[in-house]
Design an enzyme around this catalytic site. Structure first.
Site, PDB file in Angstrom:
ATOM      1  N   TYR A 225       0.735  -1.402   0.043  1.00 46.68           N
ATOM      2  CA  TYR A 225       0.172   0.002   0.001  1.00 46.68           C
ATOM      3  C   TYR A 225       0.782   1.221  -0.120  1.00 46.68           C
ATOM      4  O   TYR A 225       0.518   2.356  -0.620  1.00 46.68           O
ATOM      5  CB  TYR A 225      -1.117  -0.048   1.081  1.00 46.68           C
ATOM      6  CG  TYR A 225      -2.039  -0.885   0.821  1.00 46.68           C
ATOM      7  CD1 TYR A 225      -3.170  -0.475   0.157  1.00 46.68           C
ATOM      8  CD2 TYR A 225      -2.000  -2.249   1.238  1.00 46.68           C
ATOM      9  CE1 TYR A 225      -4.548  -1.571  -0.234  1.00 46.68           C
ATOM     10  CE2 TYR A 225      -3.112  -3.408   1.241  1.00 46.68           C
ATOM     11  CZ  TYR A 225      -4.162  -2.887   0.307  1.00 46.68           C
ATOM     12  OH  TYR A 225      -5.294  -3.733   0.089  1.00 46.68           O
TER      13      TYR A 225
ATOM     14  N   ASN B 208     -13.326   2.544  -6.323  1.00 50.81           N
ATOM     15  CA  ASN B 208     -11.736   2.920  -6.350  1.00 50.81           C
ATOM     16  C   ASN B 208     -11.380   3.357  -5.012  1.00 50.81           C
ATOM     17  O   ASN B 208     -11.987   4.146  -4.505  1.00 50.81           O
ATOM     18  CB  ASN B 208     -11.432   3.715  -7.473  1.00 50.81           C
ATOM     19  CG  ASN B 208     -12.044   3.225  -8.705  1.00 50.81           C
ATOM     20  OD1 ASN B 208     -12.126   2.064  -8.850  1.00 50.81           O
ATOM     21  ND2 ASN B 208     -12.010   4.018 -10.014  1.00 50.81           N
TER      22      ASN B 208
ATOM     23  N   HIS C  98     -14.954   1.471  -0.899  1.00 50.63           N
ATOM     24  CA  HIS C  98     -13.934   0.325  -0.605  1.00 50.63           C
ATOM     25  C   HIS C  98     -12.755   1.228   0.055  1.00 50.63           C
ATOM     26  O   HIS C  98     -11.572   0.771   0.163  1.00 50.63           O
ATOM     27  CB  HIS C  98     -13.521  -0.177  -1.848  1.00 50.63           C
ATOM     28  CG  HIS C  98     -14.387  -1.207  -2.243  1.00 50.63           C
ATOM     29  ND1 HIS C  98     -14.366  -1.809  -3.558  1.00 50.63           N
ATOM     30  CD2 HIS C  98     -15.477  -1.824  -2.030  1.00 50.63           C
ATOM     31  CE1 HIS C  98     -15.167  -3.016  -3.837  1.00 50.63           C
ATOM     32  NE2 HIS C  98     -16.184  -2.683  -2.855  1.00 50.63           N
TER      33      HIS C  98
ATOM     34  N   GLY D  75     -16.872   1.470 -16.233  1.00 49.00           N
ATOM     35  CA  GLY D  75     -15.406   0.752 -15.859  1.00 49.00           C
ATOM     36  C   GLY D  75     -15.414  -0.098 -14.704  1.00 49.00           C
ATOM     37  O   GLY D  75     -14.495  -0.142 -14.022  1.00 49.00           O
TER      38      GLY D  75
ATOM     39  N   SER E 190     -16.299  -4.228 -13.667  1.00 50.33           N
ATOM     40  CA  SER E 190     -16.730  -5.595 -14.210  1.00 50.33           C
ATOM     41  C   SER E 190     -17.903  -5.992 -13.565  1.00 50.33           C
ATOM     42  O   SER E 190     -18.280  -7.349 -13.981  1.00 50.33           O
ATOM     43  CB  SER E 190     -15.555  -6.481 -13.927  1.00 50.33           C
ATOM     44  OG  SER E 190     -15.078  -6.640 -12.686  1.00 50.33           O
TER      45      SER E 190
ATOM     46  N   ASN F 153     -18.184   0.728 -20.716  1.00 48.45           N
ATOM     47  CA  ASN F 153     -17.205  -0.117 -20.479  1.00 48.45           C
ATOM     48  C   ASN F 153     -16.546  -0.221 -21.843  1.00 48.45           C
ATOM     49  O   ASN F 153     -17.142  -0.336 -22.785  1.00 48.45           O
ATOM     50  CB  ASN F 153     -18.077  -1.439 -19.796  1.00 48.45           C
ATOM     51  CG  ASN F 153     -16.809  -2.347 -19.134  1.00 48.45           C
ATOM     52  OD1 ASN F 153     -15.610  -2.541 -19.850  1.00 48.45           O
ATOM     53  ND2 ASN F 153     -16.908  -2.628 -17.974  1.00 48.45           N
TER      54      ASN F 153
END
Ligand code: OAD
Length: 228
Positions: free
Chosen positions: A55, A93, A110, A169, A171, A195
Site C-alpha cells: 500500500y 476505487n 472500498h 469501468g 466488471s 465499459n
C-alpha cells in the site's frame, strides 16, 4: 428546470487511462500480487510488512507525475457542479482521482488509499508519508476481502431515488456493487453502462468504449437533457 437524480458507480476502468492498473488483469494479479496476500485481514495479521509495503507503493504511485484525473473524472466533476444535490458518486476505487477532479458528493465504498485507520480506535488519519512496515496499529483505510463495505445503507437509499444509474469501468463481479443496477432498476431508474466491453451485469443501455471518451459525451447529454 427538470431535476432528476443521477447516481454514478465507478470502478477501476475509469482510472485505467490515468495509469492505474485494474484489478482483474489477464494474469489475475493485482499489481503483481495475489489479492489474498495483500487485501485480506488475514494477510495483515500474518504479514503486515508485505501489506504495508504494497500500500505504501500504491500511495506513492498516486503522486507520480503521470497519474492524474482523466477526462472521465473531470466530466463527472462537471456533472456534480451542474446537478448539485441531484448527483451522487459511488466509487469502488481507492485512488483519489475523483476527489482531485473536484467531486465532493462521493461514497468511497472500498475506502481511501490516502487514509490510514487505527486498528483499535477506528480513528482515521490522512496519509502523511510511508507507514512503518512493521506497524500493526495503523492499517490502510481500505476494505479488504471479507470486510463490510463503507456506507452501503446510504448508497442503497440513494439508489432508490435514482432516475438514472450509470456504471463506469466496473466488471460487476464484486458484491454488493454488482447488485446496484438491479436495485436502481427496481426503483424505476434507467440504467446505463460505459465499459470497453460488456460486463456481466444487465443494463438498459450499453455504451462500449473508453471512459475518457464516452463519459464526457454522456455527461454533455445529461446536462443538456436534464438541466434545460
Ligand atoms: P475490475 O478490474 O474487475 O474491472 C475493470 C473494468 O473496467 C472491466 O470491466 C474493464 O472492461 C473495464 N475497463 C478497463 N479499461 C477501461 C476504460 N479505459 N474505459 C472503460 N472501461 C474500462 O475492477 P472493478 O470492477 O472496479 O475491491 O473491481 C471491483 C472491486 O474488485 C475493486 O474495488 C476491488 C476488487 O476486488 C476491493 O478491493 C474491496
Amino acid at each position: 428546470m427538470t431535476m432528476q437524480t443521477v447516481v454514478v458507480l465507478t470502478g477501476a476502468g475509469i482510472s485505467a487511462e490515468s495509469g492505474l492498473s485494474t484489478f482483474r488483469g489477464p494474469d489475475g494479479l493485482w499489481e503483481g500480487h495475489r489479492v489474498v496476500d495483500v487485501a485480506t485481514p488475514q494477510a495483515f495479521d500474518t504479514d503486515p510488512v508485505t501489506v504495508h509495503r504494497f500500500y505504501n507503493r500504491l500511495r506513492r504511485r498516486l503522486r507520480d507525475d503521470d497519474v492524474a484525473p482523466n477526462a472521465a473524472h473531470c466530466a463527472l466533476a462537471r456533472l456534480e457542479r451542474a446537478l448539485g444535490r441531484g448527483f451522487h458518486l459511488v466509487t469502488q476505487n481507492i485512488d483519489d482521482l475523483h476527489q482531485r477532479a473536484g467531486n465532493t458528493q462521493i461514497t468511497a465504498m472500498h475506502g481511501e488509499l490516502t487514509k490510514i485507520r487505527n486498528v483499535d480506535t477506528g480513528d482515521v488519519l490522512p496519509w502523511a508519508g510511508d507507514v512503518i512496515e512493521t506497524d500493526r496499529q495503523w492499517r490502510p483505510h481500505v476494505v479488504w476481502f471479507g470486510e463490510r463495505t463503507i456506507g452501503l445503507e446510504s448508497v442503497v437509499e440513494i439508489l432508490s431515488t435514482a432516475s438514472i444509474f450509470v456504471a463506469i469501468g466496473t466488471s460487476g463481479t464484486v458484491h454488493p456493487a454488482s447488485q446496484f443496477a438491479a436495485i436502481a432498476k427496481t426503483a424505476g431508474a434507467t440504467t446505463v453502462e460505459i465499459n470497453i466491453e460488456p460486463s456481466a451485469v444487465e443494463f438498459d443501455y450499453r455504451v462500449i468504449g473508453a471512459a475518457s471518451e464516452r463519459v464526457p459525451e454522456l455527461v454533455d447529454q445529461l446536462i443538456n437533457g436534464l438541466v434545460a
